[in-house]
Design a protein around this motif. Structure first.
Motif, PDB file in Angstrom:
ATOM      1  N   PRO A  19      25.096  44.102  31.277  1.00 59.94           N
ATOM      2  CA  PRO A  19      26.358  43.385  31.055  1.00 59.94           C
ATOM      3  C   PRO A  19      26.418  42.017  31.724  1.00 59.94           C
ATOM      4  N   THR A  23      26.240  38.768  29.202  1.00 59.62           N
ATOM      5  CA  THR A  23      27.449  37.940  29.188  1.00 59.62           C
ATOM      6  C   THR A  23      27.130  36.516  29.604  1.00 59.62           C
ATOM      7  N   TYR A  26      25.317  34.846  26.751  1.00 59.04           N
ATOM      8  CA  TYR A  26      26.250  34.556  25.644  1.00 59.04           C
ATOM      9  C   TYR A  26      27.006  33.262  25.909  1.00 59.04           C
ATOM     10  N   LEU A  61      35.700  41.392  27.018  1.00 58.53           N
ATOM     11  CA  LEU A  61      35.230  41.686  25.661  1.00 58.53           C
ATOM     12  C   LEU A  61      36.037  40.920  24.621  1.00 58.53           C
ATOM     13  N   ILE A  66      34.671  40.307  20.712  1.00 54.07           N
ATOM     14  CA  ILE A  66      34.180  41.639  20.354  1.00 54.07           C
ATOM     15  C   ILE A  66      35.343  42.515  19.918  1.00 54.07           C
ATOM     16  N   ASP A 112      25.529  48.292  26.171  1.00 58.89           N
ATOM     17  CA  ASP A 112      24.618  47.245  26.634  1.00 58.89           C
ATOM     18  C   ASP A 112      23.884  46.574  25.480  1.00 58.89           C
ATOM     19  N   LEU A 115      26.220  44.118  23.688  1.00 61.41           N
ATOM     20  CA  LEU A 115      26.384  42.850  24.394  1.00 61.41           C
ATOM     21  C   LEU A 115      25.135  41.975  24.256  1.00 61.41           C
ATOM     22  N   HIS A 118      24.986  40.517  20.883  1.00 57.69           N
ATOM     23  CA  HIS A 118      26.040  39.499  20.767  1.00 57.69           C
ATOM     24  C   HIS A 118      25.544  38.180  21.368  1.00 57.69           C
ATOM     25  N   MET A 329      30.583  40.923  34.196  1.00 58.08           N
ATOM     26  CA  MET A 329      30.900  40.040  33.085  1.00 58.08           C
ATOM     27  C   MET A 329      31.651  38.793  33.554  1.00 58.08           C
TER      28      MET A 329
END
Length: 433
Positions: A19, A23, A26, A61, A66, A112, A115, A118, A329
């Motif tokens: 995570p 994150t 991302y 999230l 998400i 996981d 994420l 993503h 996160m």
């Protein structure tokens, strides 16, 4: 826009795609930076966790776009159902402007990977089955400028993969509690900070679709009433798939922590559950697994010489309740914001000034709260205080509503009710360390 030069393989290397790492990757990729995300295993992979997310994690999230609906595979929950002192109390998540009023449950193997994918969709380059073996430093400055890594041997092949070097102006350690990358550059765990340990397993269970997270506050190191009350709690989180995640967490602040067999303790605790709940051997799904919980900034500094720490690598688990995903996160998003601003500046003192704000920003956000948490875990390490808290705190609903806000770190930072203002003031005056 990517700012890497011909000397680098990426703008930023993120080590670990849990995570925290996913994150971070991302949010970095969303700024247009070229992000290399290295993960030693392959998805899906299992992680030891309660699989429950508080509203604090849900907020992250939602911010990442998400879908958290039940149609998307999530099981929503209303709050905590607490057992202790002979009582059962249901405490809804607080209704706040800052955070949603619901929590979520989802298995980490699924969570996981979601994420990480993503982050990939946002533009991060994910390399699975790639184990980071060490740091690459600039000989003249000592600054971290990359990592060495070794891909896993392919199934059925006798060929030993060669070690690869990846270079970037910044590296982010998101490699969990052990954080081998951090240790390799001399950043070791602080022994004066609390640690926890958690064990969990799954049971086929008729209560699998319960929309409350259950917390059991009385864990005894022997028969109830004839032994010490341990600093920790047990949990039962329905997964919505026919199973429940059942486990317990303990703090190292009790005198008998080193001699406590957590797996035996879990078995003893479950033996006292109602028979119809099905927490018996022939309904257990998978083995009991355990993991360490690094709490209260137990590895520092969070930035040094080209390396930033996020999530468990920086010891960011909440000492009050053992929650780690939300802080993983949040620290990932914060690190990404600061790194993006730093890389927009020329290499040198200007960039370093920006990067050095990361530890200060972490302490401003969590420092006072974690200090309170360290006082709390030290206090409940005394069985007398733990017993007093469970026996005399639970009968007071107003006190328990205050407690859930404090333990879950759920307050409105501006305004809010009287409880919010008290908690926020306590965190502000507590020294950050």
């Amino acid at each position: 826009m990517s700012r890497k030069s011909a000397d680098y393989d990426a703008d930023v290397i993120v080590v670990g795609a849990g995570p925290a790492g996913a994150t971070t990757a991302y949010h970095l990729a969303r700024t247009g930076l070229d992000v290399l995300l290295l993960e030693k295993t392959a998805f899906p992979r299992e992680k030891v966790c309660g699989d429950g997310l508080t509203p604090r994690a849900v907020k992250q999230l939602v911010a990442m776009g998400i879908d958290t609906s039940e149609a998307a595979g999530w099981l929503q929950n209303k709050g905590l159902r607490i057992y202790g002192g002979g009582m059962r109390l249901e405490l809804p998540w607080p209704d706040l402007a800052e955070f949603p009023s619901y929590g979520l449950v989802r298995k980490r193997s699924d969570f996981d990977e979601m994420l990480a994918r993503h982050a990939e969709k946002a533009g991060a380059r994910l390399l699975e089955r790639t184990t980071v073996t060490g740091p690459v430093t600039d000989e003249s400055t000592g600054r971290l400028v990359g990592v060495t890594a070794k891909p896993s041997r392919e199934a059925g092949s006798d060929a030993v993969p060669e070690e690869v070097t990846y270079r970037a102006p910044l590296v982010i350690a998101a490699d969990g509690n052990s954080s081998r990358l951090s240790v390799s550059v001399g950043l070791r765990r602080r022994e004066d900070r609390p640690m926890g340990v958690a064990v969990r397993t799954y049971f086929t269970n008729p209560r699998h679709d319960d929309d409350w997270l259950e917390s059991w506050l009385e864990l005894w190191d022997g028969k109830p009433g004839q032994s010490n009350l341990l600093p920790g709690y047990g949990w039962v989180f329905g997964m919505g798939d026919g199973t429940s995640n059942v486990g317990l967490g303990l703090l190292n602040t009790s005198t008998g922590f080193q001699n406590t067999d957590t797996r035996a303790l879990l078995k003893a605790w479950l033996s006292g559950m109602p028979e119809e709940w099905g927490f018996v051997d022939d309904q257990q799904v998978g083995p009991v697994r355990g993991a360490a919980l690094p709490m209260g900034f137990n590895r520092q500094p969070h930035y040094s010489s080209g390396l930033l720490l996020v999530g468990d690598a920086g010891g960011m688990v909440n000492p009050f309740n053992g929650e780690g995903i939300a802080y993983a996160m949040e620290s990932g998003e914060l690190a990404a914001q600061i790194v993006a601003q730093a890389l927009a500046r020329p290499d040198g003192s200007s960039r370093e000034r920006v990067l050095r704000t990361y530890p200060r920003a972490l302490k401003a956000q969590y420092g006072g709260y974690y200090t309170l948490g360290r006082v709390f875990v030290k206090a409940i390490g005394d069985p007398r205080i733990m017993k007093l808290a469970t026996r005399h705190g639970l009968p007071h609903p107003v006190l328990m509503r205050f407690t859930i806000k404090l333990l879950a770190n759920l307050t409105d930072p501006r305004g809010g009710d009287a409880m919010d203002r008290v908690i926020n003031a306590m965190c502000k005056v507590a020294p950050a360390a």
